[in-house]
Write a protein that holds these residues in place. Structure first.
Motif: not given
Lengths: 303, 266
Positions: A203, A206-207, A211, B112-114, B122, A189
């Protein structure tokens, strides 16, 4: 022979397990049995929402609202301070120190510092708070309230000290649990985000953090549990008078209420203290319930 | 007007414009010499495939094209890689900008987990696009571009993780398209997918090359033969042979290439 041994062993394991279950059931039952009567004798609204605490007066008042409020406010504020610091530390440990040998050394040192922080007994936190934080708070107090007619001077033993001590005490919980959930976020990811032209910080925020959300929330809730249940350190730094939880007021939490009065209370006073214990117990139970839900959610998200 | 566009497209497809030029590229992981003196011209609006046995350096080479190797510790890269005649390893190059031009799709689908929408939006968002209307437009365009719009248009707000592997991979392609790159790097994009999903992705690549320059790493020689215009064969860090796919597969110049494509090793 072997079979007999196996089945005996099985029962020993079972008994070991039952000890834990019985303990928790017994404690729950005991708390409700001992804590509930005062609710009826004093009246639940007067007890829970009364603001006057005079248990030994000729006409006693048993209002624990300020005590509940102090615990809630103190815990929330310490979490508001501790969680951002803890989360940023966790990110630093996992994502910002792993690309160079120097970074990894820093990360190792920091990790052991965090572990040590977790191992320090709460009485030591209290002691440091008492010797370092309180004098500092006293200076601030003098700065703000000199000449004030209404403020009761506390010598620095106040809500603010308690919040700061609690914020530091929950750091290890928040850091360790956040860090392990951030580590568990798949490297792919991160790569995907970087390959889209995101910076490292974009990163992370936002990720990676979204997560790891459920794991981080678990850390936060455990931190809340730790702060709510803490007695010794607060007892030493928070003053101990029953007051509205304002920053420079001497305050009493649910835990310190029990610590400071249980030894001499009797009769209805004693029963009310059990109710205080019951309130604390219900808070902790609810937090555990939230925790179980979060874990289930986390497992689902990882499927 | 339409005729002109078609002619222009044909011209671009027919012409061999060099999009990426690699000259004398060497790459070391610590002491390990992972890429040895690789030089190659990658042509615009073509599909270029890298084949070779595992560990031959084909994926490593792919990652030098968007500088993803920069993330690896102790990596040393010498030589020159230019995109549209600009040296991408020059001091002044902003890696995040480079990666806007060179998108990437990975081996494992990694949405992504979204939500599906947030996945696609994104890239544009990190590059500063906030306007809702514009984002909506980019998301739809990108999903259409990756041939998955019709399958997901009613569930844009639902998690992308609920999709099948093949759909997830097309979401990842759409996500890469959303930043409007000109080059698309694909690192074994179908190796985790079933045959039907694979053929969908291959059809999609055929469609995408009209607008993008595609570089694909594959361990599957049939796939290289099916989709690519040019093929490079890698062996232990060396680019053994590079050329027009049909020629390379029919008349390999090097003995090692011949051995590999006839299945004698690898």
């Amino acid at each position: 022979m072997k079979k007999v041994k196996e089945s005996i062993a099985k029962y020993i394991f079972l008994i070991a397990g039952i000890v834990a279950i019985i303990s928790v059931l017994a404690i729950t039952l005991y708390m409700f049995l001992k804590g509930a009567p005062a609710l009826f004798q004093v009246g639940a609204p007067q007890l829970l929402f009364g603001t006057v605490w005079k248990p030994t007066a000729a006409e006693p008042h048993y209002g624990i609202f300020y005590i509940i409020l102090s615990s809630v406010v103190g815990t929330l504020c310490s979490v508001l301070i501790g969680v951002p610091i803890g989360l940023l530390t966790a990110v630093f440990l996992t994502d910002l120190t792993n690309s160079s040998p120097l970074g990894r050394t820093v990360s190792k040192i920091l990790s052991s510092a965090v572990e040590l922080l977790a191992a320090i007994p709460s009485v030591i936190y209290g002691l440091i708070g008492l010797m370092v934080l309180n004098p500092l708070m006293y200076k601030l107090e003098k700065h703000f309230f000199t000449g004030s007619e209404t403020h009761q001077f506390t010598g620095g033993a106040n809500m603010l000290s308690a919040i700061i001590v609690l914020a530091i005490m929950i750091l290890p919980t928040v850091i360790n649990i956040s860090a392990s959930s951030i580590r568990a976020v798949s490297q792919s990811l991160r790569s995907a985000s970087l390959a889209l032209g995101a910076t490292k910080l974009q990163t992370i925020f936002r990720v990676v953090i979204p997560a790891a959300r459920s794991g981080i929330m678990t850390g936060v809730v455990l931190g809340i549990g730790r702060a709510l249940g803490e007695a010794m350190a607060i007892n030493m730094v928070a003053g101990g008078a029953v007051n509205l939880p304002l920053p420079f007021n001497s305050v009493r939490f649910l835990t310190t209420q029990l610590v400071s009065e249980m030894s001499y209370a009797s009769g209805l006073h004693r029963q009310v203290l059990f109710t205080v214990g019951l309130v604390l117990y219900i808070f902790i139970l609810s937090i555990n319930l939230i925790l179980t839900r979060l874990r289930k959610k986390g497992e689902k998200a990882n499927d | 007007m339409l005729q002109e566009i078609v002619t222009e497209m044909e011209r671009r497809i027919m012409a061999n414009n060099v999009k990426i030029k690699v000259e004398n590229l060497d790459l070391y992981y610590g002491d390990n010499h992972a890429l040895k003196n690789v030089s190659m011209d990658i042509y615009e609006n073509k599909i270029t495939a890298f084949i070779g046995p595992s560990g031959c350096g084909k994926s490593t080479f792919l990652k030098t094209l968007n500088r993803m190797n920069d993330l690896v510790e102790n990596v040393t890269i010498t030589g020159k890689v230019s995109l549209d005649s600009e040296d991408i390893y020059a001091q002044k190059v902003d890696v995040t900008q480079l990666r806007e031009h060179v998108g990437m799709v990975f081996q494992q689908p990694n949405p992504f987990p979204m939500s599906i929408y947030d996945n696609i939006a994104y890239g544009p968002r990190v590059h500063g696009i906030r306007d809702k209307h514009k984002l909506d437009q980019i998301v739809e365009e990108s999903l259409r571009g990756a041939a998955i719009f019709d399958e997901v248009k009613d569930r844009l707000k639902k998690s992308a993780l609920g999709l099948s592997g093949g759909q997830q991979q097309r979401i990842c392609i759409a996500r890469a398209l959303a930043v409007r790159p000109s080059v698309l790097l694909m690192d074994e994009p179908t190796s985790a997918l079933d045959p039907i999903s694979t053929s969908k992705i291959e059809d999609l690549m055929e469609e995408l090359k009209k607008q993008y320059t595609i570089v694909v790493v594959t361990h599957n020689m049939q796939q290289a033969l099916r989709v690519s215009d040019y093929t490079a064969f890698f062996l232990v860090g060396e680019c053994v042979e590079y050329g027009d796919t049909k020629t390379l597969f029919s008349y390999p110049q090097d003995k090692r290439t011949e051995d590999y494509i006839t299945g004698r090793f690898g």
